[in-house]
Scaffold this active site. Structure first.
Site, PDB file in Angstrom:
ATOM      1  N   LYS B 172       0.837  -1.206   0.000  1.00  0.00           N
ATOM      2  CA  LYS B 172       0.000   0.000   0.000  1.00  0.00           C
ATOM      3  C   LYS B 172       0.871   1.255   0.000  1.00  0.00           C
ATOM      4  O   LYS B 172       0.555   2.245  -0.672  1.00  0.00           O
ATOM      5  CB  LYS B 172      -0.936  -0.006   1.219  1.00  0.00           C
ATOM      6  CG  LYS B 172      -1.810   1.249   1.380  1.00  0.00           C
ATOM      7  CD  LYS B 172      -2.843   1.415   0.277  1.00  0.00           C
ATOM      8  CE  LYS B 172      -3.615   2.726   0.378  1.00  0.00           C
ATOM      9  NZ  LYS B 172      -4.652   2.758   1.407  1.00  0.00           N
ATOM     10  N   LYS B 240      -1.461  11.423   5.754  1.00  0.00           N
ATOM     11  CA  LYS B 240      -1.138  10.394   6.755  1.00  0.00           C
ATOM     12  C   LYS B 240      -0.415   9.225   6.092  1.00  0.00           C
ATOM     13  O   LYS B 240       0.596   8.718   6.610  1.00  0.00           O
ATOM     14  CB  LYS B 240      -2.450   9.916   7.409  1.00  0.00           C
ATOM     15  CG  LYS B 240      -2.306   8.926   8.525  1.00  0.00           C
ATOM     16  CD  LYS B 240      -2.491   7.472   8.076  1.00  0.00           C
ATOM     17  CE  LYS B 240      -3.895   7.199   7.568  1.00  0.00           C
ATOM     18  NZ  LYS B 240      -4.019   5.774   7.135  1.00  0.00           N
TER      19      LYS B 240
END
Lengths: 297, 297
Positions: B172, B240
């Site tokens: 990811k 983030k």
């Protein structure tokens, strides 16, 4: 079919493009700096011309496919150049990737002789040229575009008239900005995967199925993983294209931080003598910077 | 169908994912910090649990979908957390995007209780969650993956087991590296087109047909051109994710110059209170830096 077609520049890209025009049945008048480059074209039935001026004298529509801005300027404005031979009503189509600002100047100089210039840089590389599936981004007068379109359709598949003179070159600049960033991103992703011990092949497969999917991931990502840097599109030319992008940014007064960063990778790559590798070899620089690979040497 | 399924975290992503599991006929035990978030799930036939521990007590397979590393740590290791309730033989599936290093620690802490952890972050956003077409990148034991796969198939379409514990999170991270770069590249391309007076719509159309084609150009490129920054995937979460990437790079001892650059754009965007915009709003920062747009305010 009635227009006589000229083609100047018979290199890696120009030769297959000219051959496709010949195969489509067009009368072809060619010129190249190196005489040897003309031989296969003569064998294919084209007429060899001694100079750009001579090709311009023969042709109604004259294509130019050379490397860089100074080359196009030489071909068009130089001694025995296109401008010396061109007839009023002819169209010159520059398919090289060069400066948008220089393109506008060249268009003016040709207009003085009653000829029009289209800027029509391409994307798709040698394979795209051979297969006649190039993307062609065209700037210049719409009437000239309509006239040349049947010839573009022999060489490409995705052919778009994007605006006035220079717009094709700006569009190509945008293309190289996007490709460069994507390539650097895929490179950093592969670097991260390798550093962590994640199989980059699996990573690539996963990313191809999601929002990170891109043509660059499919093609250049695989080359980076395989360390297979046979061109393709040479790093040297990619560096040249980014130089044009950054010159244009300077002229426009805009900041392109990402493009500036990626251009430095190409400087390092080409500066160490790897300009003939495929542009995806920028991954070698990322590996060197990233601390995983050998220094770029 | 026999496994009892738990789901912790019923936000923008978790809620539609849990609903898809429920619609597929699974017995569902849910928990969310905000009681209101559980109501639509109860209406859909799920059982509400008072704590993560309680959901863990009920479930054989327990999904977690919260925002960040500390949230997952709280849910699993905190007071009345998953670890307090989990039974040996159960599988916890963390679909949040968090730190790969923290993931490995969490996996160890659950293994002490005889439970396994899969890290299974997703790509595809709210729309992908609703339509059940998420990309799911899975790390952890292969047997646990095989057991959970039928449930993944309810939520996603491109489901890949990429390696051991943490590998899904690293994958990811790679995805976000690639997407960020591509997004910044499209942004600089649109900036250049606008500055020169080239219609960015035509530029986008031309690039979609060539080597610059990407999902980001298709989706985020259009949003940038339209200045339509309704999420989508919020800038706040993208920031983030890049924080996690850069923490991981620091831990691995690798340099990611491009990712570092793009992360600064998100800092500027979120710092001015635009964290709720779609992540493609990073174009506003490029416009501000580029000198074309208003300052990011």
């Amino acid at each position: 079919m009635n227009d006589k077609v000229g083609f100047i520049g018979l290199g890696i890209m120009g030769r297959p493009m000219a051959l496709n025009l010949r195969r489509a049945g067009h009368r072809l008048f060619v010129h190249a700096r190196r005489e040897a480059a003309m031989k296969p074209m003569i064998a294919a039935g084209a007429c060899a011309c001694a100079s750009p001026a001579e090709a311009a004298r023969q042709a109604d529509i004259l294509f130019v496919m050379v490397a860089d801005t100074p080359d196009v300027e030489q071909v068009i404005l130089g001694r025995d150049g296109v401008r010396d031979g061109i007839r009023a009503g002819s169209v010159v189509v520059d398919m090289s990737t060069i400066s948008p600002a220089a393109t506008r100047t060249l268009a003016e100089r040709l207009r003085e002789r009653g000829a029009e210039l289209l800027d029509a840089p391409v994307s798709g590389g040698e394979a795209g040229a051979i297969d006649g599936v190039l993307s062609i981004m065209v700037g210049g007068p719409e009437t000239a575009f309509a006239r040349v379109l049947p010839l573009f359709e022999v060489m490409g598949r995705n052919i778009i008239h994007v605006g006035g003179s220079g717009a094709g070159q700006v569009c190509k600049a945008c293309n190289q900005i996007a490709v460069s960033h994507t390539m650097a991103g895929i490179g950093e992703a592969i670097l991260t995967a390798k550093a962590w011990g994640l199989d980059p092949e699996k990573m690539r497969a996963a990313l191809l199925g999601g929002s990170a999917n891109s043509k660059v991931l499919g093609i250049h990502g695989q080359r980076m993983i395989d360390a297979d840097y046979r061109p393709g599109f040479k790093a040297d030319l990619h560096r040249k294209d980014l130089r044009i992008v950054l010159e244009t940014a300077q002229a426009l007064g805009i900041a392109l931080p990402g493009t500036a960063l990626v251009s430095q990778y190409f400087n390092a790559l080409v500066g160490r003598g790897h300009g003939d590798l495929d542009s995806s070899a920028l991954f070698r620089v990322l590996e060197a910077i990233g601390g995983l690979g050998p220094a770029v040497d």
